[in-house]
Scaffold this motif. Structure first.
Motif, PDB file in Angstrom:
ATOM      1  N   SER A  70      89.843 -36.136  21.357  1.00  0.00           N
ATOM      2  CA  SER A  70      88.991 -35.820  22.518  1.00  0.00           C
ATOM      3  C   SER A  70      87.531 -36.004  22.132  1.00  0.00           C
ATOM      4  O   SER A  70      86.741 -36.601  22.880  1.00  0.00           O
ATOM      5  CB  SER A  70      89.204 -34.375  22.979  1.00  0.00           C
ATOM      6  OG  SER A  70      90.528 -34.165  23.311  1.00  0.00           O
ATOM      7  N   PHE A  71      87.206 -35.475  20.984  1.00  0.00           N
ATOM      8  CA  PHE A  71      85.814 -35.523  20.545  1.00  0.00           C
ATOM      9  C   PHE A  71      85.382 -36.964  20.231  1.00  0.00           C
ATOM     10  O   PHE A  71      84.326 -37.421  20.678  1.00  0.00           O
ATOM     11  CB  PHE A  71      85.631 -34.631  19.312  1.00  0.00           C
ATOM     12  CG  PHE A  71      84.202 -34.445  18.945  1.00  0.00           C
ATOM     13  CD1 PHE A  71      83.387 -33.557  19.647  1.00  0.00           C
ATOM     14  CD2 PHE A  71      83.636 -35.176  17.923  1.00  0.00           C
ATOM     15  CE1 PHE A  71      82.053 -33.396  19.327  1.00  0.00           C
ATOM     16  CE2 PHE A  71      82.301 -35.033  17.589  1.00  0.00           C
ATOM     17  CZ  PHE A  71      81.508 -34.139  18.294  1.00  0.00           C
ATOM     18  N   ILE A  72      86.221 -37.671  19.497  1.00  0.00           N
ATOM     19  CA  ILE A  72      85.853 -39.032  19.073  1.00  0.00           C
ATOM     20  C   ILE A  72      85.714 -39.968  20.283  1.00  0.00           C
ATOM     21  O   ILE A  72      84.739 -40.712  20.397  1.00  0.00           O
ATOM     22  CB  ILE A  72      86.898 -39.589  18.076  1.00  0.00           C
ATOM     23  CG1 ILE A  72      86.775 -38.845  16.752  1.00  0.00           C
ATOM     24  CG2 ILE A  72      86.705 -41.085  17.855  1.00  0.00           C
ATOM     25  CD1 ILE A  72      87.924 -39.097  15.793  1.00  0.00           C
ATOM     26  N   ILE A  73      86.715 -39.906  21.182  1.00  0.00           N
ATOM     27  CA  ILE A  73      86.650 -40.806  22.349  1.00  0.00           C
ATOM     28  C   ILE A  73      85.423 -40.481  23.204  1.00  0.00           C
ATOM     29  O   ILE A  73      84.692 -41.368  23.647  1.00  0.00           O
ATOM     30  CB  ILE A  73      87.955 -40.735  23.171  1.00  0.00           C
ATOM     31  CG1 ILE A  73      89.108 -41.335  22.357  1.00  0.00           C
ATOM     32  CG2 ILE A  73      87.813 -41.481  24.498  1.00  0.00           C
ATOM     33  CD1 ILE A  73      90.478 -41.134  22.943  1.00  0.00           C
ATOM     34  N   SER A  74      85.167 -39.176  23.392  1.00  0.00           N
ATOM     35  CA  SER A  74      83.983 -38.790  24.167  1.00  0.00           C
ATOM     36  C   SER A  74      82.708 -39.236  23.463  1.00  0.00           C
ATOM     37  O   SER A  74      81.745 -39.665  24.106  1.00  0.00           O
ATOM     38  CB  SER A  74      83.935 -37.278  24.341  1.00  0.00           C
ATOM     39  OG  SER A  74      84.892 -36.882  25.248  1.00  0.00           O
TER      40      SER A  74
END
Lengths: 316, 542
Positions: free
Chosen positions: A91-95
């Motif tokens: 979630s963090f990386i894609i965002s």
């Protein structure tokens, strides 16, 4: 006479209802917005209780009240999950990728469009860039598949013509995030640039005239006048975006992903959907959603504080 | 000031909340005319029940049984069928057709709302554990349903729990739906006429498809499927004792997942080999049935290891499209694995059947059963619900087999899509056998079929081979996996891991040398707990 008028005016001002009456049309205009916020944003917050209870969907709304308290069990279940770190990380990386590539893109587009002299060309480019915003991700998926399919995808046809081996882009962990982010940027770049174009429009033409007299070329004018004029708007947009950073794009990922690329694409929302919603474990799904919202709130507060400290205007 | 602000907020809330309540109040969502007969019934949790026996009973079915399509029928045809059933059995049948891809999600939303819904197709173990459905043991035993008794009762097993409670009517029965299907016209073209009986012979055929490219231009897909599960049902029993499903490990008397069976590694190795060699279609783990059919109908697919109707219906469609040079299909259940056993695993009658909402009252459930029973017992009712009123006729000389007068679609006819056909699961063996016997194009002397390949495979290759192929432990024993999921927190993690990692081994993302590590990881995250829970359930049922 003057004194009486002042008294009447003060009297009116002191009464809330009088003030409401005086500005009734403004309030009337605000009413749908207030109703929307209340009905769809605030009243549903009662459902947060489900995160701390055993909730039986058959009991409907009363199930929220009558269910047994389970404390933080649903949160523990999520955090103890083998995939917690992965979905959190994804979630963090894609965002983060969306932020890095998606956030500056509309600013750049707005700056470039601002430099276009031909009015018709500028309007055409603007309209074309808005268009993807109105296409659903189902259709976008179809378009993407036309390009990247193993069988007959345009990119693979080119690769084969050049003597290479076709690549399964949609199920290859090396490419999947790039496809997600690039199609996301393509989808949103035009629409997001509107706010920056509006900010640029407000820039005083005298600044450009003065810079021109001082010998600044187009690039220097853009760098020293246009860009600073959109910075405040950009910071506000950035702070708002920080609150959304844990929303990595459920709709797009849900449509695009498959088990082969779970390792790089399974985010909090898709995990919550599979394990919570589909199994009707609404308490668990609510706990995951609340966990994500709290993180979002922390990020917004942090970004706003940071913006204020940097001397820029935050949201508040 | 604060007090006034509060008063304003209260007034605003007092206005908006009732508005919201009115706005969100569900109405019975039906796509046909609701009966105009007035009812003086009571409303309880969104369910209206009539109070007099003469008034029609309204029953709302959720048509998520796969028997109809998204495309709507003509309103006048629907009303004719609706009225016919109202006249015949005094039941006002209403239905909700869900969007095909989101039937399950919409069902869950309806069930958790106040919208009226009386019967739907679903896994009773899931919905009973959530108290969303009611048992029908008493209603069934207190009423006479001859059609259901004759056609469905022998298959009630998977719908009955350990306490002999009947939770619904079955949708599917014990079947062997995973034959190897191949295009025998392509096999003739590559010079392999013999039907494969071993994995080695299967390999000869598949590699010949690859090397000789009968579709031309390098377009041949030697074998296709839509996921590893399909391959497991088709072949795993040829490598393992238990086949595809749960198995009892006699070394420690524990019930275990099929993936930890001795032999699974060899099975996976074979699939990987096919993947590496270009035998198995590379996108097999990303495509759905519709995409498989599109490829098949382009003439590219030479064979499938897959649920029988996926490729089977394509062969039928290809025949209809081009009767001069038809694709000819063949199928077999007789392939044996390296362990000498038949490689296919049978599928037990599903725990997913027609179940009845806990909110529906006794009269409504009885009426719903009456509709199903009537369609099973009366051929007029069956064909009227299948093709529409006055839109079918018995084929010449037959008293059981009918055909539509109007041009037929895959489901129903062009003007009527079968929305009122709720006795789904009806065995149509006799009807299909008669149909097949009337035209020799349906089946040729060597067992290869053109024409209506789907009818042929359904009639002769769905039920009969069940006895000879492998049955996993959960074939006869109805494990409640919803309970396992609730008991073992890591169950969904384990399921995700298995789905994800096994494909990685096939595609080469993970080397096969890491297989043991993978199994160790499964146990590290809770496979032991799953096995304990499964074993406890098994022992309780014994």
């Amino acid at each position: 006479m003057v004194s009486n008028s002042i008294t009447r005016l003060t009297g009116r001002r002191s009464g809330l209802f009088n003030r409401v009456y005086r500005f009734r049309f403004y309030y009337l205009m605000a009413l749908p917005g207030i109703a929307y916020l209340l009905i769809f944003q605030y009243i549903p917050m009662v459902g947060i209780i489900m995160a701390f209870k055993t909730f039986s969907p058959m009991e409907g709304f009363m199930g929220i009240i009558t269910g047994d308290w389970v404390g933080l069990d649903n949160f523990r279940k999520f955090i103890d999950s083998h995939y917690f770190s992965r979905v959190f990380g994804n979630s963090f990386i894609i965002s983060f990728y969306r932020l890095i590539f998606g956030f500056p893109a509309p600013i750049v587009l707005a700056l470039l469009l601002n430099e276009v002299g031909n009015r018709h060309f500028k309007k055409s480019v603007q309209s074309i860039s808005y268009f993807p915003h109105f296409i659903s991700y189902v259709v976008i998926l179809g378009i993407v598949r036309k390009f990247v399919n193993l069988d007959g995808g345009y990119i693979n046809i080119i690769i084969e013509k050049l003597g290479g081996q076709p690549v399964m882009f949609m199920s290859d962990t090396r490419f999947f995030r790039s496809i997600l982010v690039s199609t996301g940027v393509w989808n949103g770049i035009g629409w997001a640039s509107i706010v920056y174009l509006a900010a640029i429009t407000n820039t005083s033409p005298e600044l450009y005239d003065a810079a021109y007299v001082d010998g600044a070329n187009r690039m220097q004018q853009m760098w020293h006048i246009t860009l600073p004029s959109v910075m405040n708007v950009a910071v506000i947009m950035l702070v708002l975006r920080m609150g959304d950073i844990m929303n990595a794009g459920f709709e797009q990922i849900f449509l695009f992903y498959s088990p082969a690329v779970y390792s790089v694409s399974d985010i909090i929302d898709t995990f919550s959907y599979r394990t919570g919603i589909l199994n009707m474990q609404y308490g668990y799904a609510t706990a995951i959603g609340l966990f994500k919202s709290i993180l979002g709130l922390i990020l917004v507060l942090s970004a706003n504080t940071f913006a204020n400290k940097m001397g820029r205007e935050g949201i508040w | 000031m604060k007090t006034r602000l509060r008063i304003l907020c209260v007034i605003l809330a007092a206005v908006l909340i009732p508005l919201m309540a009115v706005g969100c109040n569900p109405t019975t969502n039906t796509t046909t005319t609701v009966s105009t007969g007035s009812t003086t019934g009571t409303t309880t949790g969104g369910t209206t029940s009539a109070t007099t026996q003469d008034e029609p009973v309204q029953v709302v079915f959720y048509i998520n049984n796969g028997s109809t399509t998204d495309s709507a029928s003509k309103a006048e045809e629907l009303e004719l069928v609706h009225q016919w059933f109202l006249d015949q059995i005094n039941v006002d049948i209403q239905y909700i057709v869900p969007p095909a891809d989101q039937a399950a999600e919409k069902l869950d939303l309806i069930l958790t709302s106040n919208q009226k819904l009386d019967a739907f197709w679903g896994d009773w173990t899931k919905y009973s554990s959530l108290s969303m459905i009611q048992p029908i043991t008493e209603i069934y035993s207190n009423n006479d349903f001859p059609g259901i008794r004759e056609q469905f009762e022998p298959y009630f097993g998977p719908m009955i729990d350990a306490e002999a409670t009947l939770w619904g009517l079955p949708r599917t029965f014990n079947t062997a739906p995973y034959p190897f299907i191949w295009r025998s016209d392509y096999a003739d073209k590559v010079g392999v006429a013999k039907a494969p009986e071993t994995i080695d012979e299967l390999n000869v055929l598949l590699y010949a498809f690859r090397d000789q490219d009968p579709a031309g231009d390098g377009k041949t897909i030697p074998v296709i499927c839509t996921g590893l599960t399909q391959l497991e049902y088709c072949l795993l029993a040829g490598y393992t004792d238990g086949g595809r499903g749960l198995w009892l490990d006699t070394t420690d008397n524990k019930v275990k997942h099929h993936i930890v069976q001795p032999g699974y590694y060899d099975f996976l190795n074979q699939i990987k080999q096919w993947y590496d060699d270009g035998i198995l279609y590379k996108e097999s783990f990303n495509i759905n049935t519709q995409q498989l059919r599109e490829l098949a109908e382009q003439g590219r697919v030479a064979s499938s290891l897959q649920w029988y109707s996926a490729f089977g219906l394509s062969l039928q469609n290809m025949y209809s499209a081009d009767k001069t040079t038809p694709a000819v299909g063949a199928l077999t259940h007789d392939i044996k694995g390296p362990n000498g056993k038949y490689a296919e695993t049978a599928v037990p009658g599903s725990k997913s059947g027609l179940v009845f909402s806990a909110k529906a009252d006794e009269r409504t459930v009885t009426a719903a059963l009456k509709v199903v029973d009537y369609q099973l017992a009366d051929l007029n009712a069956w064909y009227n619900s299948t093709y529409g009123i006055d839109n079918w006729k018995f084929v010449e000389g037959s008293e059981i087999t009918a055909e539509p007068i109007e041009e037929s679609e895959n489901v129903g006819t062009k003007s009527y899509q079968g929305e009122y056909r709720v006795a789904i699961g009806k065995l149509r063996i006799d009807e299909f056998k008669e149909l097949l016997s009337r035209d020799d194009r349906y089946i040729s002397s060597n067992g290869k079929t053109a024409g209506i390949f789907f009818y042929y495979s359904y009639t002769y290759h769905l039920y009969e081979p069940v006895e000879k192929v492998t049955k996993a432990l959960d074939f006869d024993t109805a494990f409640n996996m919803t309970e396992i999921s609730n008991e073992v927190a890591a169950y969904s993690d384990i399921t995700t891991m298995i789905n994800e990692e096994t494909i990685k081994f096939i595609t080469g993302v993970r080397p096969m040398s890491e297989w043991d590590n993978f199994i160790e990881t499964l146990y590290a995250i809770g496979m032991d707990d799953v096995e304990e829970a499964l074993t406890a359930q098994y022992q309780a049922m014994q």
